[in-house]
Design a protein around this motif. Structure first.
Motif, PDB file in Angstrom:
ATOM      1  N   PRO A 276       0.947  -1.453   0.141  1.00 21.75           N
ATOM      2  CA  PRO A 276      -0.072  -0.105   0.056  1.00 21.75           C
ATOM      3  C   PRO A 276       0.949   1.218  -0.155  1.00 21.75           C
ATOM      4  O   PRO A 276       2.023   1.335   0.701  1.00 21.75           O
ATOM      5  N   VAL A 277       0.433   2.273  -0.769  1.00 18.42           N
ATOM      6  CA  VAL A 277       1.152   3.592  -0.725  1.00 18.42           C
ATOM      7  C   VAL A 277       0.113   4.800  -0.515  1.00 18.42           C
ATOM      8  O   VAL A 277      -0.980   4.566  -0.942  1.00 18.42           O
ATOM      9  N   ALA A 278       0.695   5.907  -0.048  1.00 21.66           N
ATOM     10  CA  ALA A 278      -0.015   7.231  -0.097  1.00 21.66           C
ATOM     11  C   ALA A 278       0.197   7.806  -1.500  1.00 21.66           C
ATOM     12  O   ALA A 278       1.384   7.878  -1.894  1.00 21.66           O
ATOM     13  N   VAL A 279      -0.874   8.516  -1.807  1.00 25.02           N
ATOM     14  CA  VAL A 279      -1.026   9.081  -3.345  1.00 25.02           C
ATOM     15  C   VAL A 279      -1.237  10.598  -2.971  1.00 25.02           C
ATOM     16  O   VAL A 279      -2.402  10.822  -2.325  1.00 25.02           O
ATOM     17  N   GLU A 280      -0.811  11.733  -3.563  1.00 23.30           N
ATOM     18  CA  GLU A 280      -1.363  12.982  -3.465  1.00 23.30           C
ATOM     19  C   GLU A 280      -2.689  13.250  -3.976  1.00 23.30           C
ATOM     20  O   GLU A 280      -3.488  13.938  -3.485  1.00 23.30           O
ATOM     21  N   SER A 281      -2.828  12.284  -5.237  1.00 21.02           N
ATOM     22  CA  SER A 281      -4.053  12.784  -5.788  1.00 21.02           C
ATOM     23  C   SER A 281      -4.729  11.500  -6.195  1.00 21.02           C
ATOM     24  O   SER A 281      -4.394  10.988  -7.248  1.00 21.02           O
ATOM     25  N   PRO A 282      -5.581  11.045  -5.278  1.00 21.59           N
ATOM     26  CA  PRO A 282      -6.180   9.709  -5.471  1.00 21.59           C
ATOM     27  C   PRO A 282      -7.312   9.680  -6.786  1.00 21.59           C
ATOM     28  O   PRO A 282      -7.897  10.959  -7.015  1.00 21.59           O
ATOM     29  N   PRO A 283      -7.722   8.679  -7.505  1.00 19.87           N
ATOM     30  CA  PRO A 283      -8.599   8.916  -8.646  1.00 19.87           C
ATOM     31  C   PRO A 283      -9.969   9.259  -8.214  1.00 19.87           C
ATOM     32  O   PRO A 283     -10.642   9.950  -9.109  1.00 19.87           O
ATOM     33  N   GLU A 284     -10.360   9.090  -6.946  1.00 21.93           N
ATOM     34  CA  GLU A 284     -11.556   9.472  -6.300  1.00 21.93           C
ATOM     35  C   GLU A 284     -11.605   9.515  -4.940  1.00 21.93           C
ATOM     36  O   GLU A 284     -10.617   8.916  -4.130  1.00 21.93           O
ATOM     37  N   PRO A 285     -12.265  10.336  -4.375  1.00 21.65           N
ATOM     38  CA  PRO A 285     -12.303  10.356  -2.785  1.00 21.65           C
ATOM     39  C   PRO A 285     -12.542   9.124  -2.136  1.00 21.65           C
ATOM     40  O   PRO A 285     -13.344   8.164  -2.725  1.00 21.65           O
ATOM     41  N   GLY A 286     -11.812   8.758  -1.232  1.00 28.34           N
ATOM     42  CA  GLY A 286     -12.062   7.487  -0.342  1.00 28.34           C
ATOM     43  C   GLY A 286     -11.172   6.455  -1.060  1.00 28.34           C
ATOM     44  O   GLY A 286     -11.094   5.225  -0.423  1.00 28.34           O
ATOM     45  N   ALA A 287     -10.542   6.669  -1.995  1.00 27.98           N
ATOM     46  CA  ALA A 287      -9.732   5.747  -2.653  1.00 27.98           C
ATOM     47  C   ALA A 287      -8.299   5.448  -1.858  1.00 27.98           C
ATOM     48  O   ALA A 287      -7.529   6.486  -1.483  1.00 27.98           O
ATOM     49  N   ALA A 288      -7.810   4.239  -1.967  1.00 33.11           N
ATOM     50  CA  ALA A 288      -6.545   3.880  -1.418  1.00 33.11           C
ATOM     51  C   ALA A 288      -5.927   3.271  -2.742  1.00 33.11           C
ATOM     52  O   ALA A 288      -6.247   2.342  -3.352  1.00 33.11           O
ATOM     53  N   ALA A 289      -4.427   3.529  -2.614  1.00 34.31           N
ATOM     54  CA  ALA A 289      -3.586   3.176  -3.791  1.00 34.31           C
ATOM     55  C   ALA A 289      -2.717   1.917  -3.084  1.00 34.31           C
ATOM     56  O   ALA A 289      -2.342   2.149  -1.958  1.00 34.31           O
ATOM     57  N   PHE A 290      -2.060   1.074  -4.043  1.00 32.83           N
ATOM     58  CA  PHE A 290      -1.151   0.268  -3.844  1.00 32.83           C
ATOM     59  C   PHE A 290      -0.096  -0.135  -4.984  1.00 32.83           C
ATOM     60  O   PHE A 290      -0.688   0.478  -6.154  1.00 32.83           O
TER      61      PHE A 290
END
Length: 156
Positions: free
Chosen positions: A75-89
């Motif tokens: 899992p990673v933190a991103v500055e601008s996720p694709p939509e609110p509440g999304a989490a990246a990996f």
């Protein structure tokens, strides 16, 4: 035909001409079997009108990541996720890194299921991240690429 372990919408980040962009795809995760290798397949996601991205007879722009080539899933933190509440990996292979995202519960499920299928012989555990209470850090203890007890042999 292999049965999918998991499937659903995933955002895939692409970069063209210096511009990063999230693209919605339909992802299908297949386990290793006598009929095929463990893999993650991506298809164009046209929304619910095309049956969730899978129902049509044409599958354009199919991308396949063989899980045997996977080095890490984290899992990673991103500055601008694709939509609110999304989490990246991030899924790393020997050739490249793939940045993916989904809603937070789905993202955690994807990471866990990808790890189980990419590293079936290794031990791994989700550990709480020190910096972010929302994300988990993946601690990879042992897998087919890395083993702390393995002693290297020189091949001639």
């Amino acid at each position: 035909m292999d049965g999918a372990v998991m499937e659903g919408p995933l955002f895939l980040q692409s970069q063209r001409f210096g511009t990063k962009r999230w693209r919605k795809t339909w992802a299908v995760l297949y386990p290793a079997s006598p009929h095929g290798v463990a893999r993650l397949e991506f298809f164009d996601h046209k929304g619910s009108s095309s049956g969730g991205g899978r129902g049509g007879s044409r599958r354009l722009d199919c991308k396949v990541i063989r899980l045997a080539e996977c080095v890490s899933v984290v899992p990673v933190a991103v500055e601008s996720p694709p939509e609110p509440g999304a989490a990246a990996f991030r899924l790393d292979t020997a050739q490249r890194s793939h940045l993916l995202a989904a809603d937070a519960p789905s993202s955690a499920a994807w990471v866990q299921t990808l790890c189980r299928n990419a590293f079936p012989k290794g031990s791994w555990a989700l550990a709480p991240a020190e910096n972010s209470p929302k994300l988990s850090a993946l601690e990879m203890l042992e897998n087919s690429l890395y083993s702390p007890t393995w002693e290297g042999h020189v091949l001639f």
